[in-house]
Each structure stands twice: as structure tokens, then as C-alpha cells.
Design a protein around this motif. Structure first.
Motif, PDB file in Angstrom:
ATOM      1  N   MET A   1       0.613  -1.460  -0.417  1.00  0.00           N
ATOM      2  CA  MET A   1      -0.275   0.087  -0.311  1.00  0.00           C
ATOM      3  C   MET A   1       0.817   1.009  -0.042  1.00  0.00           C
TER       4      MET A   1
ATOM      5  N   THR B   1      -3.961   6.888   1.714  1.00  0.00           N
ATOM      6  CA  THR B   1      -4.673   5.960   2.187  1.00  0.00           C
ATOM      7  C   THR B   1      -6.389   6.145   2.093  1.00  0.00           C
TER       8      THR B   1
ATOM      9  N   TRP C   1      -6.402   5.392  -2.222  1.00  0.00           N
ATOM     10  CA  TRP C   1      -6.140   4.055  -2.392  1.00  0.00           C
ATOM     11  C   TRP C   1      -7.493   3.093  -1.913  1.00  0.00           C
ATOM     12  N   ASN C   2      -8.433   3.458  -0.367  1.00  0.00           N
ATOM     13  CA  ASN C   2      -8.970   2.654   0.131  1.00  0.00           C
ATOM     14  C   ASN C   2     -10.489   3.076  -0.695  1.00  0.00           C
TER      15      ASN C   2
END
Length: 166
Positions: free
Chosen positions: A1, A6, A9-10
Motif C-alpha cells: 500500500m 490512504t 487507495w481505499n
């Protein structure tokens, strides 16, 4: 990751897992934030052969993407000057063929703001009528330089120094 991005990405991982991916994304943000690395990791995610914990970084597809020799990924870059129409025609030609591995074909256009007007106009049809399982990622630090018709056909993912989605 990818560390620091974040939320982005999520968001994309959830879209992939729910089979709701857009065919085109515009990764926008300042230079040196890791947008190109993020884009390659995303291509790994959607092409990874592992059943869980994607991208695994170990399967044939992940390893080939990392080494830069995955046949279903084309990186469009220009080290100097503008991105001319010939490079975009190469990308269109690449996308006209079926996926070698039966998954997603992906084109990453780095420094998309370097596309000249002719190249942007030429690439517009590809953005309007993508074929099959195609993912196009335009990476730019200056999204305002792209034609409105280009930007409107992409889902924009913003990157910032703090790594938060905007």
C-alpha cells in the motif's frame, strides 16, 4: 500500500472490489507526491493474481508491472517538451488489442499537461469510447491545462502533501 495516500487507495480499492471502476482517472496534485508510483500500484491491484491481499507483490503480474515489462500496461511519458499526437496514437493502438492476460489493459499518461492540443483532441475519442476492460490514468500537476472535455471524462482523484483526499 502507498504511504500517505490512504484515502485515495481505499476509495479506488473499494471501487474495484465492488466492480464500479471508472474507465478513466485523473490523478491531480503537485509534483513529487508519488502519483506515478500510486498509479502503478493501482494497476497491480486490478491485475493481481492473488485471491486475497491484493496487490500481493509476488505473483507474475505484480512482478512484471514492477519491472516495467507487463504486456497489458503502457506508460506514456515524455522527458522533454510536449507529448505529441504520435505517443497518444500509440496508446490508442495499444488499447485496441485484447488484454494479453485477460484482465485490465492500462495506460498511464505521466505529465498529461504536456499533451499538446492536437494530442488531447486525438485522445478524446479513446476517453469517450473505451473498449473492454480498460483503465486510463492521466497524471498531472496542472489539471487546468487539460481540455475541459478531457477532464470531464475522467474521475478526478486529488493528491496533496498531507495525503488527504480533497
Amino acid at each position: 500500500m502507498i504511504v500517505g495516500h490512504t484515502k485515495q487507495w481505499n476509495f479506488l480499492k473499494n471501487k474495484f472490489e465492488s466492480d464500479q471502476l471508472s474507465h478513466a482517472y485523473l490523478f491531480a496534485g503537485e509534483n513529487q507526491l508519488g502519483k506515478k508510483t500510486f498509479a502503478k500500484e493501482f494497476v497491480k491491484l486490478i491485475n493481481c493474481l492473488a485471491k486475497i491481499d491484493k496487490p500481493c507483490q509476488k505473483c507474475q503480474n505484480c512482478l512484471m508491472i514492477e519491472k516495467g515489462n507487463f504486456p497489458d500496461l503502457l506508460m506514456v511519458e515524455n522527458t522533454e517538451g510536449e507529448l505529441k499526437i504520435e505517443k497518444l496514437r500509440d496508446a490508442q493502438n495499444f488499447l485496441s488489442y485484447k488484454s494479453y492476460y485477460g484482465s485490465f489493459k492500462a495506460v498511464i499518461i505521466n505529465d498529461a499537461e504536456k499533451m499538446n492540443q492536437e494530442a488531447q483532441s486525438c485522445f478524446l475519442k479513446t476517453l469517450e469510447e473505451p473498449k473492454g476492460k480498460t483503465i486510463i490514468i492521466l497524471i498531472t500537476s496542472r489539471p487546468e491545462t487539460l481540455l475541459d472535455t478531457i477532464a470531464s471524462r475522467c474521475q478526478t482523484i486529488k493528491f496533496s502533501i498531507a495525503g488527504r483526499a480533497e
